[in-house]
Motif scaffolding. Structure first.
Motif, PDB file in Angstrom:
ATOM      1  N   TYR A  17     -20.285 -48.726 -10.365  1.00 33.54           N
ATOM      2  CA  TYR A  17     -20.308 -48.941 -11.810  1.00 33.54           C
ATOM      3  C   TYR A  17     -21.742 -48.834 -12.337  1.00 33.54           C
ATOM      4  O   TYR A  17     -21.981 -48.275 -13.404  1.00 33.54           O
ATOM      5  N   TYR A  18     -22.698 -49.333 -11.573  1.00 32.28           N
ATOM      6  CA  TYR A  18     -24.110 -49.232 -11.951  1.00 32.28           C
ATOM      7  C   TYR A  18     -24.517 -47.756 -12.060  1.00 32.28           C
ATOM      8  O   TYR A  18     -25.158 -47.354 -13.033  1.00 32.28           O
ATOM      9  N   LEU A  19     -24.153 -46.947 -11.073  1.00 37.84           N
ATOM     10  CA  LEU A  19     -24.465 -45.518 -11.115  1.00 37.84           C
ATOM     11  C   LEU A  19     -23.834 -44.868 -12.343  1.00 37.84           C
ATOM     12  O   LEU A  19     -24.474 -44.054 -13.017  1.00 37.84           O
ATOM     13  N   ILE A  38     -15.368 -44.349 -18.005  1.00 35.44           N
ATOM     14  CA  ILE A  38     -15.721 -44.787 -16.650  1.00 35.44           C
ATOM     15  C   ILE A  38     -14.560 -45.559 -16.030  1.00 35.44           C
ATOM     16  O   ILE A  38     -14.176 -45.315 -14.891  1.00 35.44           O
ATOM     17  N   THR A  39     -14.005 -46.490 -16.781  1.00 32.62           N
ATOM     18  CA  THR A  39     -12.939 -47.322 -16.216  1.00 32.62           C
ATOM     19  C   THR A  39     -11.672 -46.529 -15.954  1.00 32.62           C
ATOM     20  O   THR A  39     -11.029 -46.730 -14.923  1.00 32.62           O
ATOM     21  N   ASP A  47      -7.779 -54.144 -10.546  1.00 28.02           N
ATOM     22  CA  ASP A  47      -7.133 -55.139 -11.389  1.00 28.02           C
ATOM     23  C   ASP A  47      -7.951 -55.367 -12.664  1.00 28.02           C
ATOM     24  O   ASP A  47      -9.184 -55.420 -12.621  1.00 28.02           O
ATOM     25  N   ALA A  48      -7.285 -55.499 -13.798  1.00 22.48           N
ATOM     26  CA  ALA A  48      -7.946 -55.610 -15.100  1.00 22.48           C
ATOM     27  C   ALA A  48      -8.906 -56.796 -15.172  1.00 22.48           C
ATOM     28  O   ALA A  48     -10.019 -56.671 -15.707  1.00 22.48           O
ATOM     29  N   GLN A  55     -17.541 -55.377 -14.786  1.00 27.93           N
ATOM     30  CA  GLN A  55     -18.278 -54.747 -15.883  1.00 27.93           C
ATOM     31  C   GLN A  55     -19.316 -55.701 -16.467  1.00 27.93           C
ATOM     32  O   GLN A  55     -20.450 -55.308 -16.721  1.00 27.93           O
ATOM     33  N   GLU A  56     -18.923 -56.916 -16.676  1.00 25.64           N
ATOM     34  CA  GLU A  56     -19.828 -57.897 -17.277  1.00 25.64           C
ATOM     35  C   GLU A  56     -21.037 -58.165 -16.389  1.00 25.64           C
ATOM     36  O   GLU A  56     -22.173 -58.150 -16.846  1.00 25.64           O
ATOM     37  N   VAL A  57     -20.786 -58.386 -15.115  1.00 26.07           N
ATOM     38  CA  VAL A  57     -21.867 -58.686 -14.173  1.00 26.07           C
ATOM     39  C   VAL A  57     -22.836 -57.512 -14.073  1.00 26.07           C
ATOM     40  O   VAL A  57     -24.055 -57.673 -14.167  1.00 26.07           O
TER      41      VAL A  57
END
Length: 123
Positions: A17-19, A38-39, A47-48, A55-57
């Motif tokens: 996710y960072y990339l 992306i998602t 899982d949602a 995503q938040e982290v």
């Protein structure tokens, strides 16, 4: 500034996710459409609730990094998160797909080429 305490517990999905955010942010704006793409294209099996937390982290950490810190983080952590050739190839394919057109003037492709170079130089 990279917070090694918060990234210490990261797993492959965090790094991926960072990339993805690095590619999406090449125009200095990560839009809702970027995160949605992306998602749906890269994390459709997650899982949602887990995805929202992921995503938040990652996004909170991502915002704290300068461009140079992002590139350093990518380089320094690729071997840890992308351990096998099969995973590396899959990541390159996925990131290529979200980067848009292969154009030397496309900032997303410039970042993608940097990431691909880092990944291809892993032993």
């Amino acid at each position: 500034m990279v917070h090694s305490v918060s990234t210490l517990n990261w797993v492959f999905e965090h790094y991926l996710y960072y990339l993805s955010l690095c590619i999406a942010d090449t125009d200095c704006i990560v839009t809702k459409e970027d995160t949605q793409r992306i998602t749906t294209e890269m994390f459709n099996c997650v899982d949602a609730n887990r995805l929202k937390l992921l995503q938040e982290v990652v996004y909170n950490e991502f915002l704290l990094h300068s461009e140079e810190e992002r590139m350093d983080f990518i380089s320094q952590n690729a071997a840890q998160f992308l351990r096998t050739p099969a995973i590396r190839e899959k990541v390159i394919t996925q990131l290529s797909h979200i980067s848009g057109e292969d154009d030397e003037n496309n900032p997303a492709w410039i970042m993608f080429r940097f990431i691909r170079k880092v990944i291809n130089n892993l032993k």
